[in-house]
Write an enzyme that holds these catalytic residues in place. Structure first.
Site, PDB file in Angstrom:
ATOM      1  N   SER B  36       0.846  -1.186   0.000  1.00  0.00           N
ATOM      2  CA  SER B  36       0.000   0.000   0.000  1.00  0.00           C
ATOM      3  C   SER B  36       0.879   1.233   0.000  1.00  0.00           C
ATOM      4  O   SER B  36       2.023   1.181   0.455  1.00  0.00           O
ATOM      5  CB  SER B  36      -0.898  -0.016   1.251  1.00  0.00           C
ATOM      6  OG  SER B  36      -2.063   0.763   1.035  1.00  0.00           O
ATOM      7  N   LYS B  90     -15.223  -6.190  -4.954  1.00  0.00           N
ATOM      8  CA  LYS B  90     -16.221  -5.778  -5.937  1.00  0.00           C
ATOM      9  C   LYS B  90     -16.137  -4.274  -6.160  1.00  0.00           C
ATOM     10  O   LYS B  90     -15.777  -3.584  -5.226  1.00  0.00           O
ATOM     11  CB  LYS B  90     -17.626  -6.182  -5.480  1.00  0.00           C
ATOM     12  CG  LYS B  90     -17.993  -5.651  -4.078  1.00  0.00           C
ATOM     13  CD  LYS B  90     -19.071  -4.645  -3.983  1.00  0.00           C
ATOM     14  CE  LYS B  90     -18.772  -3.236  -4.295  1.00  0.00           C
ATOM     15  NZ  LYS B  90     -19.490  -2.251  -3.436  1.00  0.00           N
ATOM     16  N   ASP B 168     -21.668   1.829  -7.083  1.00  0.00           N
ATOM     17  CA  ASP B 168     -20.704   1.151  -6.205  1.00  0.00           C
ATOM     18  C   ASP B 168     -21.435   0.423  -5.076  1.00  0.00           C
ATOM     19  O   ASP B 168     -21.236  -0.780  -4.894  1.00  0.00           O
ATOM     20  CB  ASP B 168     -19.641   2.134  -5.667  1.00  0.00           C
ATOM     21  CG  ASP B 168     -18.615   1.403  -4.817  1.00  0.00           C
ATOM     22  OD1 ASP B 168     -17.816   0.641  -5.381  1.00  0.00           O
ATOM     23  OD2 ASP B 168     -18.652   1.555  -3.579  1.00  0.00           O
TER      24      ASP B 168
END
Lengths: 314, 314
Positions: B36, B90, B168
Site C-alpha cells: 500500500s 467488488k 458502487d
C-alpha cells in the site's frame, strides 16, 4: 437439401436494401412472408403481426429480425417459443442481458440463434485476420466518420435509449476489431458527445488496449459531411496493415490483400452462414463487439453538444 | 491443511475494516504482507510495490486486491503472471472485457481467480434464494439509499470514470438480485442523475424485467441523509418476501427467515469460499451483477444535477 422458408420481420431500410435481395439470391432460403407495419413487397404475403404470419405459414422455419434493436427482444422470444430459428440484425439487442436470455431460450427450445455482424463478412476481414495472427500488434487507429443524415435518414430510434447513436455504425468497427486482433481488446478511456436533444452520442473517442499494452485510438463521428471514412490500421512487429471501405479493402506492407466487394456480398455470406448453422443445428452468438460498446458507455465522460435535427425526418 | 500465506494489496477502508480482521479470524490464511502507498499495519511486513513484496515473500501464494477498481487490472495481471491466486473486491474491474481477460489469464496460468460479491454472503440471501426457487415472481422493488459522505468519505475515485458512482453500493443489490431470482433479470429502462462536477451518477432509477414480464423498480440514491435503506421485496404467486439491512434480514409471508449478522460475517464467508476454491483449484467469476450495471449505463437517459462536494475530502 430443400430451401428453408424464411420470413423477414421489419421491412425497413436494411431489410429492403440487403436482406430481401440476399435471400432471393440464396438457394438455401425462400422468402415466404414479411411482417411489417405499413410496408410490404409486391409478390410476398404480408402480415402486420407475427402470430398471424405463423398461423398462415406453419412451414416458415426461420425468421430474420430486421426491426430496430429496441423492439427486437419480444419478437425474438415469440419466434423462439414458436420453435423458429432466428437471425438477428446487429446490434442483437439493447442490453447484453437480453441477448444472453435469448441464447438460453434458443438452447432450451432447440432453435438456432444467429447474432449477425455483417462487417465481419467484408472481403478484407479474413485476410487481415490471417495476416495479423502471426504478428504482435504495437498500436493502431480506427476512424469511422460518416454523415448520419445521408445513411440513416429519419431513423429516430438511433437517438433513443438503446439506439446507441454513433455506435450503431461504430459497432461494425468493433465487430471487425474483435474478430481480427489476435488478443482480446478492452476500453480504457471513453469520451462521448451527445446532442442536447438526444439520448445517445453523436461522436465518441475511445482508447483501447490489446496485447502487451498496444494502444488503439478510436474516432467515431456521425457529423462527417466530407469524405466518408470507415478505416482502421494496425502497426505490428512486422509491418502495418490497413483496412478501408468498412473492411472491403485491405493493404498490408503496401501489398493489396483484397479489394472491392460491396455490402451485398456481406449479406450473401450472412445467409450462407445461417444456412450452415441451421444444417448443423448450431447457434452463433458472439457478444464481444457489444461488450466493448457497453464498457465504453460505463467508462464514458459525457459532454453535451449542439442539438441534432434530421431535416429528412419521416 | 496448512494456512495459505496471503498479502493484502491496497490498505484502504474496506481492507482495514473487513479484510484484515476476516483474514486474521480465518485459520485457512495467514496475513503475510501488505502492499500500500503510505498505509501499513503495525505487525505485518509492508511494501509499496508488489514486485518487492513477491521478491521478499516467495511463499505468498495468494493476494486480495482491495485497491479502487480503476487500478485493479494491472495489479491482477502482475499477480497472475507471478503465479499467485487472486481475490478481487467488488466490482471486479472497470470493464467487463478486462475481467474476461483476467479470467482467461488465470486459466492459462493455472491460477484461481475469485471475483467476490460480499452482499451475496449476507445471512438472508440463501434463505431468500431457497424460498424463491419454487415460486413465480410477479413484481418487486429495490431501494438502496445511503449517504455517500457517511459511508465513502474522501473516496474521490467513486466519481471518476469506472468508479460507478451510486452503482458502487448499487452493485451489491444487483449481486443479490442476480443470485436469488429464479429467472434472468434484464434492464429495460434507466435514468441517471450525475452531478455537474462528476463523471458518474449520484442517483439512478431502473426498470428491470424478470420471468414472464415481472417488473422490478429500482431506486438507487447516494444523497439519503435520513434513514439508510438497503432493501428489496418481491411479490410472487405464493406470497411476498422482503430482504432488508443489505440482505441480512429476510421476512417471507410475515415469517422471519433470518436476521442479524453484520458485514463481518460476509467477509468471513468470502475467505472460507476462497480457501475452498484454492483447495479445488477452481475460479469463481460471475459477471452478471456487473453486466446489469453496464446494460444500465448503455440504456440510460442522463440528467445533470447539482454539484457534489465531499467536505471530508482527504
Amino acid at each position: 437439401m430443400t430451401a428453408t422458408d424464411i420470413a423477414i420481420i421489419g421491412l425497413g431500410k436494411i431489410a429492403t436494401d440487403q436482406h430481401v435481395p440476399a435471400i432471393r439470391a440464396c438457394r438455401d432460403f425462400r422468402l415466404a412472408a414479411t411482417v411489417s407495419l405499413g410496408q410490404s413487397l409486391p409478390d410476398v404475403p404480408a402480415y402486420e403481426d407475427m402470430e398471424a404470419m405463423f398461423a398462415a405459414h406453419p412451414g416458415v422455419a426461420a425468421v430474420a429480425l430486421c426491426v430496430p434493436p429496441q423492439v427486437r427482444y419480444p419478437l425474438a422470444v415469440e419466434s423462439l417459443k414458436a420453435g423458429r430459428d432466428v437471425l438477428l440484425e446487429k446490434p442483437p439487442g439493447v442490453t447484453l442481458a437480453e441477448v444472453e436470455a435469448l441464447r438460453a431460450l434458443a438452447e432450451r427450445q432447440g432453435c438456432v440463434l444467429y447474432a449477425t455482424w455483417h462487417s465481419r463478412h467484408a472481403n478484407g476481414v479474413d485476410p487481415a485476420r490471417d495476416w495479423l495472427a502471426a504478428r504482435r500488434v504495437t498500436g493502431g487507429k480506427v476512424i469511422w466518420r460518416e454523415d448520419v443524415k445521408r445513411w440513416h435518414p429519419g431513423q429516430a430510434w438511433i437517438w433513443q435509449p438503446g439506439g446507441m447513436g454513433v455506435f450503431d455504425p461504430g459497432i461494425n468497427a468493433t465487430s471487425i476489431l474483435t474478430h481480427i486482433l489476435p488478443d482480446p481488446v478492452r476500453v480504457t478511456r471513453a469520451e462521448f458527445e451527445t446532442p442536447a436533444n438526444c439520448e445517445t452520442p453523436i461522436a465518441a473517442r475511445l482508447s483501447l488496449l490489446t496485447g502487451e499494452d498496444a494502444v488503439i485510438d478510436v474516432d467515431f463521428d456521425f457529423r462527417e459531411t466530407g469524405e466518408q471514412v470507415w478505416s482502421m490500421w494496425f502497426d505490428t512487429d512486422a509491418g502495418r496493415i490497413e483496412l478501408s471501405g468498412g473492411g472491403a479493402r485491405t493493404v498490408a506492407d503496401g501489398r493489396l490483400l483484397s479489394d472491392g466487394a460491396a455490402l451485398e456480398s456481406e449479406y450473401a455470406r450472412i445467409y450462407d452462414q445461417f444456412a450452415g448453422l441451421i444444417a448443423d443445428r448450431r447457434s452463433d452468438v458472439d457478444l464481444s463487439p457489444m461488450t466493448l460498446v457497453a464498457d465504453a458507455f460505463m467508462l464514458a465522460r459525457h459532454r453535451r453538444t449542439d442539438e441534432f435535427h434530421d431535416e429528412q425526418k419521416t
